[in-house]
Every structure is written in structure tokens, then in C-alpha cells.
Motif scaffolding. Sequence first.
Motif, PDB file in Angstrom:
ATOM      1  N   GLU A 217       0.677  -1.405   0.408  1.00 17.60           N
ATOM      2  CA  GLU A 217      -0.050   0.398   0.258  1.00 17.60           C
ATOM      3  C   GLU A 217       0.668   0.833   0.095  1.00 17.60           C
ATOM      4  N   LEU A 218       1.686   0.856   0.780  1.00 20.15           N
ATOM      5  CA  LEU A 218       2.846   2.113   0.696  1.00 20.15           C
ATOM      6  C   LEU A 218       4.036   2.524   0.032  1.00 20.15           C
ATOM      7  N   ALA A 219       4.794   1.840  -0.677  1.00 23.56           N
ATOM      8  CA  ALA A 219       4.773   1.726  -2.265  1.00 23.56           C
ATOM      9  C   ALA A 219       4.862   2.784  -2.914  1.00 23.56           C
ATOM     10  N   PRO A 220       3.616   2.423  -3.306  1.00 22.47           N
ATOM     11  CA  PRO A 220       3.730   3.894  -4.452  1.00 22.47           C
ATOM     12  C   PRO A 220       3.685   5.448  -4.068  1.00 22.47           C
TER      13      PRO A 220
ATOM     14  N   LEU B  89       4.838  -4.582  -6.839  1.00 23.29           N
ATOM     15  CA  LEU B  89       6.255  -4.940  -6.289  1.00 23.29           C
ATOM     16  C   LEU B  89       7.364  -4.720  -7.067  1.00 23.29           C
ATOM     17  N   GLY B  90       6.818  -3.655  -7.876  1.00 19.05           N
ATOM     18  CA  GLY B  90       8.455  -3.316  -8.647  1.00 19.05           C
ATOM     19  C   GLY B  90       8.518  -2.295  -6.883  1.00 19.05           C
TER      20      GLY B  90
ATOM     21  N   PRO C 161      19.426   2.969  -0.736  1.00 24.62           N
ATOM     22  CA  PRO C 161      18.592   3.602  -1.308  1.00 24.62           C
ATOM     23  C   PRO C 161      16.955   3.407  -1.284  1.00 24.62           C
ATOM     24  N   ALA C 162      16.179   4.268  -1.361  1.00 27.72           N
ATOM     25  CA  ALA C 162      14.962   3.815  -1.313  1.00 27.72           C
ATOM     26  C   ALA C 162      14.161   2.964  -2.160  1.00 27.72           C
ATOM     27  N   GLY C 163      13.492   2.061  -1.780  1.00 23.25           N
ATOM     28  CA  GLY C 163      13.561   1.060  -3.372  1.00 23.25           C
ATOM     29  C   GLY C 163      13.994   0.090  -3.275  1.00 23.25           C
TER      30      GLY C 163
ATOM     31  N   ASP D 108       9.121   2.868   2.554  1.00 24.48           N
ATOM     32  CA  ASP D 108       9.636   1.399   2.600  1.00 24.48           C
ATOM     33  C   ASP D 108       9.248   0.658   3.961  1.00 24.48           C
ATOM     34  N   VAL D 109       9.126  -0.816   3.539  1.00 26.46           N
ATOM     35  CA  VAL D 109       8.688  -1.108   5.041  1.00 26.46           C
ATOM     36  C   VAL D 109       9.277  -1.957   4.625  1.00 26.46           C
ATOM     37  N   ALA D 110      10.198  -2.481   6.063  1.00 31.80           N
ATOM     38  CA  ALA D 110      11.253  -3.866   6.398  1.00 31.80           C
ATOM     39  C   ALA D 110      10.674  -4.506   7.577  1.00 31.80           C
TER      40      ALA D 110
END
Length: 298
Positions: free
Chosen positions: A175-178, A293-294, A251-253, A182-184
Amino acid sequence: MTRELRSLITGSSSGFGRATAVTLARAGHRVFAAMRAITSKNAGPASELAELAAREGLALRVIELDVTSDASVDAAVARVLDEAGGVDVVINNAGVLSQGPLEAFTVAQAEATFQVNYLGAVRVNRAVLPAMRRQKSGLLVHVSSAVGRVVTPLFGHYSASKFALEAMAECYSYELAPLGIDVAIVEPGAFPTTGVMANAMQADEARAAEYGPLFALATELWKPVIETMKRQGPPDPQQVADAILRLTALPAGERPLRTVLDPLGNGAVEEINRKTADVQRAYIAWMGLGGVLGRAGG
């Protein structure tokens, strides 16, 4: 590091939380080390962290935050945003352990486990996400457990709460990627001196004893771990703090969704992660959401 990262860490009184707070601060982060009861139960740890920060000239401030209280979480996050002007990294580390047959814990104890291990992260994330969405960046780290991926007898409620945490974090990753966030998930195995065992919830021994040999098995569960420790030496909790620091520096992403830190394990968590990642990707693609999922789901 091109700029100072503003980092909030829950459960910073001991173990992984304390080690991570100090590690990030020494690496140049502006750290808000959050814990509950900083003027009572955790006055000692709070004072020690503050003294260490002053002695080393670290940008580390101890703040009050009880993850089971909406008001406490909101007040702590408001303080961070007011003092730092935003937040870049949030580490949901606060946790509570329980060990014993599921039946030997009351419903109230099960609820208390979820209040800390799952709903605590829900509260913190909900409080910080508006600011992260406005700045279109951020990293949410969730300290889970190996038993958040594999089920171990006598850790039922703890394991269930960590399974829930993993599901929530992975859903957030999609949900947050767009939105540029980032989530880990960090999955430690058995580590000594994390402070969790000292604060573990106590089972009803009379009811637990009715399970006979299974109840006695509690002391046997750690034998493979203890034997491995004898051969290899105990793993250093600093490994978890260092892994979190590495995640913040990527890096982000490009941050992996899951990081396993189970030096005493048998590779089961890594194997489950590999297999479920493939299934999850196929499922998301089938739903027509493959583009998400990118930046998530790895």
C-alpha cells in the motif's frame, strides 16, 4: 550519509531497541529512543541512555512512549515532529513474550500480547504515516521473530502476534510503495540478553502442568539452541542493530522486505521466505497488482 535521518525507536530500554538507538545515533541519526515509564520502571535505562548521549555528544533523546496507549503514542509522535520537523525512520521494536501451553494463558493475557506486539505497531504507524506521506518518503521497520514465520509449541500467543505483525507489515509494503515509503521486517532468531525473557508473561502453572510431558518440554525446546551456542558461542544482539542500520542506509526502493538474523537456526525461516515470496508475487500478479511489487514484496 547525505543528511541526518530522524529516527524513532520503540522499546529502547534494553536489548535490540537500546542497541539500535545507540548504533543509529553513532552513525549520525537524530534518534528518539522511546520507552514507557521513563520516570519509574525504566528510569534507570532512560538515565543511562541520556548520560551516554551526553558523554558521546550524540543526537539521542529519550522520550516517553507506551505503545498500548493511543494518547501516549500520539503525544510522542507529535513531540518528534515538533522537535525534528519530520520523521524518516520508525522502528517498531517494543515486544512482550509468553511461553507455555496456549490454554495456560488467559484471554486478557492474549489481548495484552497483541496490544504490544501487534496493535502497538498499528498505533505508531498510524501516527507517523501522515507526516511520511506528506514528505513522500520514509521507512517503517518491524522487529518480528523467527517464530513469526515458523510455529514453535509453547510460544503460541507470541508467535500468533508476530505472524499478525508480519502480515500487517507486508500489506503496508504494497500500500505504501506507490507513496515512496518503504517497509522492512527484521526476523531475529534466539538471541541472549534481549530483555524479553525477563519481562515474559507468566503462564498458569497449575493448568500448564495438566499437559504433563508437553509442559516439561519447555526446558527441552532450547536444547538445540544451547548446543549450537556451546559450539559457536552466543550471537551478539548487535547484529540486529547493525542490520537495521544497513536497511536505513540503502536507497529508497531497494530495501528487502524481510531480513533474517537467525545464526542459531536451521535455515527454515529463509526457506519459508523464499517459497512464500514466489507464491505471493504470483498471487499479486493474478490480482492485477503486479506493478506494486516494483517496490514491495521482495
